[in-house]
Design a protein around this motif. Sequence first.
Motif, PDB file in Angstrom:
ATOM      1  N   ARG A  77     -16.086 -13.302  18.869  1.00  0.00           N
ATOM      2  CA  ARG A  77     -16.074 -11.952  18.282  1.00  0.00           C
ATOM      3  C   ARG A  77     -15.764 -11.999  16.792  1.00  0.00           C
ATOM      4  NH1 ARG A  77     -14.567  -7.530  21.402  1.00  0.00           N
ATOM      5  NH2 ARG A  77     -15.129  -6.363  19.545  1.00  0.00           N
ATOM      6  N   ARG A  84      -8.661  -3.018  11.505  1.00  0.00           N
ATOM      7  CA  ARG A  84      -8.681  -2.286  12.785  1.00  0.00           C
ATOM      8  C   ARG A  84      -9.552  -3.012  13.806  1.00  0.00           C
ATOM      9  NH1 ARG A  84      -8.458   2.115   9.386  1.00  0.00           N
ATOM     10  NH2 ARG A  84     -10.701   2.313   9.230  1.00  0.00           N
ATOM     11  N   GLU A  85     -10.687  -3.525  13.358  1.00  0.00           N
ATOM     12  CA  GLU A  85     -11.577  -4.252  14.270  1.00  0.00           C
ATOM     13  C   GLU A  85     -10.917  -5.537  14.754  1.00  0.00           C
ATOM     14  OE1 GLU A  85     -16.117  -6.034  14.532  1.00  0.00           O
ATOM     15  OE2 GLU A  85     -15.583  -4.771  12.847  1.00  0.00           O
ATOM     16  N   LEU A 126      -7.707  -6.093  14.981  1.00  0.00           N
ATOM     17  CA  LEU A 126      -6.634  -5.698  15.899  1.00  0.00           C
ATOM     18  C   LEU A 126      -7.190  -5.394  17.290  1.00  0.00           C
ATOM     19  CD1 LEU A 126      -4.448  -3.487  13.545  1.00  0.00           C
ATOM     20  CD2 LEU A 126      -3.755  -5.640  14.640  1.00  0.00           C
ATOM     21  N   ALA A 127      -8.328  -4.720  17.365  1.00  0.00           N
ATOM     22  CA  ALA A 127      -8.945  -4.414  18.658  1.00  0.00           C
ATOM     23  C   ALA A 127      -9.404  -5.696  19.360  1.00  0.00           C
ATOM     24  CB  ALA A 127     -10.121  -3.452  18.474  1.00  0.00           C
ATOM     25  N   ILE A 128      -9.997  -6.608  18.610  1.00  0.00           N
ATOM     26  CA  ILE A 128     -10.461  -7.875  19.176  1.00  0.00           C
ATOM     27  C   ILE A 128      -9.275  -8.683  19.696  1.00  0.00           C
ATOM     28  CG2 ILE A 128     -11.477 -10.110  18.565  1.00  0.00           C
ATOM     29  CD1 ILE A 128     -13.345  -8.523  16.637  1.00  0.00           C
ATOM     30  N   ALA A 178      -6.362  -7.494  20.655  1.00  0.00           N
ATOM     31  CA  ALA A 178      -5.816  -6.807  21.830  1.00  0.00           C
ATOM     32  C   ALA A 178      -6.636  -7.137  23.080  1.00  0.00           C
ATOM     33  CB  ALA A 178      -5.775  -5.295  21.598  1.00  0.00           C
ATOM     34  N   GLU A 179      -7.955  -7.163  22.946  1.00  0.00           N
ATOM     35  CA  GLU A 179      -8.816  -7.536  24.078  1.00  0.00           C
ATOM     36  C   GLU A 179      -8.547  -8.971  24.506  1.00  0.00           C
ATOM     37  OE1 GLU A 179     -12.882  -6.851  22.938  1.00  0.00           O
ATOM     38  OE2 GLU A 179     -12.533  -4.723  22.588  1.00  0.00           O
ATOM     39  N   ASP A 214     -10.812  -1.078   7.726  1.00  0.00           N
ATOM     40  CA  ASP A 214     -11.724  -1.022   8.862  1.00  0.00           C
ATOM     41  C   ASP A 214     -11.831  -2.395   9.526  1.00  0.00           C
ATOM     42  OD1 ASP A 214     -13.746   0.500  10.424  1.00  0.00           O
ATOM     43  OD2 ASP A 214     -15.141  -0.939   9.524  1.00  0.00           O
TER      44      ASP A 214
END
Length: 189
Positions: free
Chosen positions: A90, A63-64, A66-68, A70-71, A60
Amino acid sequence: MRADAVQRREAIIGHARHVFAARGGDVALEAVAAASGVGIATLYRNFPSRDDLIRAVIEDMVREILAIVAEARAAAAKDPAEAWKGLLARLMEMELGALTDGLVLQAGAGTDAAGASPLVQIQQPALDALEELLTILKRTNAVRTSITAPGVIVAVATITRPQAPAIRDAAPGVPGELAEAYLLWSSAG
């Protein structure tokens, strides 16, 4: 899996992150179940062992991250320096220091044939994505060329590591000051 079962599983993972951050990875799983609002049997139906739950928490977190990343990568096209600043902010919010303390011994207990711990294997995609972003940021002179993905994660985890209450009370603003100092030091400009 039914939608309510997926939501329950995600809630257990989210609560486990906070419990592990606050109390360590060896906390009784009954405490995780209670924080999640489920019985211990429900927790074990979703996660047959402590290792399964810890693995899910780490996945988890990955995944977080990776999202950060990507942003930040999208933001780097417009303003690389702001993308770096936003990325660090972040990451600082994720409780990495507390989770590292709480989980590293649990997740790193074994190694595979190549000598890599499960923790390293799980987090590798996040490190790879962060390294790719750092390459872009280095090309635009937004960060020092010596910055590495593992170095960023270690720095953030070190800065966000929980302190004893007496230390935290004596100098409550220090983590924020250290985060600012790291941002200034790591920026190339």
